[in-house]
Each structure stands twice: as structure tokens, then as C-alpha cells.
Design a protein around this motif. Structure first.
Motif, PDB file in Angstrom:
ATOM      1  N   ARG A 129       1.222  -1.248  -0.261  1.00 42.77           N
ATOM      2  CA  ARG A 129       0.153   0.184   0.171  1.00 42.77           C
ATOM      3  C   ARG A 129       1.017   1.175   0.304  1.00 42.77           C
ATOM      4  NH1 ARG A 129      -4.438  -1.221   4.651  1.00 42.77           N
ATOM      5  NH2 ARG A 129      -5.900  -3.008   3.369  1.00 42.77           N
ATOM      6  N   ALA A 130       0.503   2.225  -0.384  1.00 40.92           N
ATOM      7  CA  ALA A 130       1.271   3.287  -0.320  1.00 40.92           C
ATOM      8  C   ALA A 130       1.314   3.692   0.852  1.00 40.92           C
ATOM      9  CB  ALA A 130      -0.036   4.432  -0.541  1.00 40.92           C
ATOM     10  N   GLY A 131       2.859   4.236   1.063  1.00 37.99           N
ATOM     11  CA  GLY A 131       3.270   4.452   2.360  1.00 37.99           C
ATOM     12  C   GLY A 131       4.421   3.946   2.934  1.00 37.99           C
ATOM     13  N   SER A 164       8.395   4.561   2.040  1.00 38.61           N
ATOM     14  CA  SER A 164       7.141   5.666   1.997  1.00 38.61           C
ATOM     15  C   SER A 164       7.025   5.380   0.640  1.00 38.61           C
ATOM     16  CB  SER A 164       7.981   7.070   1.292  1.00 38.61           C
ATOM     17  OG  SER A 164       8.254   7.304   3.196  1.00 38.61           O
ATOM     18  N   LEU A 165       6.517   4.534  -0.018  1.00 36.21           N
ATOM     19  CA  LEU A 165       5.900   3.654  -1.069  1.00 36.21           C
ATOM     20  C   LEU A 165       4.645   4.787  -1.647  1.00 36.21           C
ATOM     21  CD1 LEU A 165       7.181   0.017  -1.549  1.00 36.21           C
ATOM     22  CD2 LEU A 165       7.704   1.506  -2.547  1.00 36.21           C
ATOM     23  N   ARG A 166       4.946   5.091  -3.256  1.00 34.42           N
ATOM     24  CA  ARG A 166       3.716   5.357  -3.909  1.00 34.42           C
ATOM     25  C   ARG A 166       3.408   4.774  -5.452  1.00 34.42           C
ATOM     26  NH1 ARG A 166       7.497  10.715  -4.516  1.00 34.42           N
ATOM     27  NH2 ARG A 166       8.282  11.198  -2.986  1.00 34.42           N
ATOM     28  N   PRO A 167       2.290   4.734  -5.875  1.00 30.61           N
ATOM     29  CA  PRO A 167       1.779   4.688  -6.397  1.00 30.61           C
ATOM     30  C   PRO A 167       2.545   4.572  -7.921  1.00 30.61           C
ATOM     31  CG  PRO A 167      -0.475   4.948  -5.575  1.00 30.61           C
ATOM     32  CD  PRO A 167       0.897   5.986  -4.694  1.00 30.61           C
ATOM     33  N   GLU A 168       3.223   5.403  -7.683  1.00 29.46           N
ATOM     34  CA  GLU A 168       3.992   5.724  -8.999  1.00 29.46           C
ATOM     35  C   GLU A 168       5.229   5.041  -9.112  1.00 29.46           C
ATOM     36  OE1 GLU A 168       2.801   8.507  -7.056  1.00 29.46           O
ATOM     37  OE2 GLU A 168       4.508   9.669  -6.373  1.00 29.46           O
ATOM     38  N   VAL A 194       1.759  -1.075  -6.558  1.00 33.96           N
ATOM     39  CA  VAL A 194       1.553  -0.001  -5.114  1.00 33.96           C
ATOM     40  C   VAL A 194       0.010   0.386  -5.041  1.00 33.96           C
ATOM     41  CG1 VAL A 194       2.128   2.013  -4.038  1.00 33.96           C
ATOM     42  CG2 VAL A 194       3.926   0.572  -4.853  1.00 33.96           C
ATOM     43  N   SER A 195      -0.733   0.088  -4.274  1.00 35.17           N
ATOM     44  CA  SER A 195      -2.194   0.730  -4.420  1.00 35.17           C
ATOM     45  C   SER A 195      -2.037   1.678  -3.388  1.00 35.17           C
ATOM     46  CB  SER A 195      -3.107  -0.658  -3.457  1.00 35.17           C
ATOM     47  OG  SER A 195      -2.892  -0.295  -2.520  1.00 35.17           O
ATOM     48  N   SER A 196      -3.463   2.743  -3.662  1.00 32.38           N
ATOM     49  CA  SER A 196      -3.634   3.989  -3.425  1.00 32.38           C
ATOM     50  C   SER A 196      -4.282   4.254  -2.149  1.00 32.38           C
ATOM     51  CB  SER A 196      -4.221   5.201  -4.462  1.00 32.38           C
ATOM     52  OG  SER A 196      -5.235   4.110  -4.694  1.00 32.38           O
TER      53      SER A 196
END
Length: 122
Positions: free
Chosen positions: A11-13, A83-87, A120-122
Motif C-alpha cells: 500500500r502507499a506509504g 514511503s512507497l507511492r503508486p507511481e 503499490v496500491s493507493s
């Protein structure tokens, strides 16, 4: 040969650590790079590490969120991401440069792994 592992849906984050295992003989003149390819896009440089002195290089787009490291005893290179992001969604590849240049250019790498997916899902 290089084998990546550690990918999977996050997941994002979230944070994630990818591993790249190298089989066979490695030398102090090698460098390992991480690249990623998002759906429908080209393969982009993420980070690299030079085995001779552990110097690291990062793409501006991920600097501060990504850490590349190596474990000599295990013959592995890691890519820690936070801190993963959908992008950041992509297939992540590790690659070896037998001349140890740790370049951002994919053409300068000699061996590639099969890739590991990181959605990575939002």
C-alpha cells in the motif's frame, strides 16, 4: 545469474526491501544496479552500488526514499524502499556490471535478473 526477490503488493506509504542474489564468482570490480520498468514505459535507473568501495548512486526521483546496500558474505544486494507511492509501481530488476562502473545507463550492464513485481496500491 541474478535472482530478485521480495516484490509483492503493498500500500502507499509502506516499506519494502528487495533482494538480488548473485550466483557464481563475484569480484571487487563488479557493480550492481537496480532498475525499474513501469507498465507501458521504459526501464529506468533507480540505484547502483560499486563493490570496490561501496559507493552508491541514486536517481533523483527516489533519493531519500531508497537505500541500496550489499552483504558480501551472502553475495546479495538489497534495495530498501520506504514511503512507497503508486507511481513506484513497476517491475524491479537488478543488473551486474562486470567493469564496476555503477552507471545509470542500462546498456552498460552485462547481466540481468528476471525482475520482481512491486504493485503499490493507493
Amino acid at each position: 545469474p541474478l535472482v530478485e526477490s521480495g516484490g509483492g503488493l503493498v500500500r502507499a506509504g509502506d516499506s519494502l526491501r528487495l533482494s538480488c542474489a548473485a550466483s557464481g564468482r563475484t569480484t571487487g570490480s563488479y557493480a550492481t544496479g537496480w532498475f525499474r520498468q513501469a507498465p507501458g514505459k521504459g526501464r529506468d535507473f533507480v540505484a547502483s552500488i560499486r563493490w570496490s568501495d561501496s559507493r552508491t548512486y541514486y536517481a533523483r526521483s527516489v533519493q531519500g526514499r531508497v537505500t541500496i546496500s550489499r552483504d558480501n558474505a551472502k553475495n546479495k544486494v538489497y534495495l530498501g524502499m520506504n514511503s512507497l507511492r503508486p507511481e513506484d509501481t513497476a517491475v524491479y530488476y537488478c543488473a551486474a556490471d562486470c567493469r564496476g562502473r555503477a552507471s545509470y545507463a542500462s546498456a552498460e550492464y552485462d547481466y540481468w535478473g528476471q525482475g520482481t513485481k512491486v504493485p503499490v496500491s493507493s
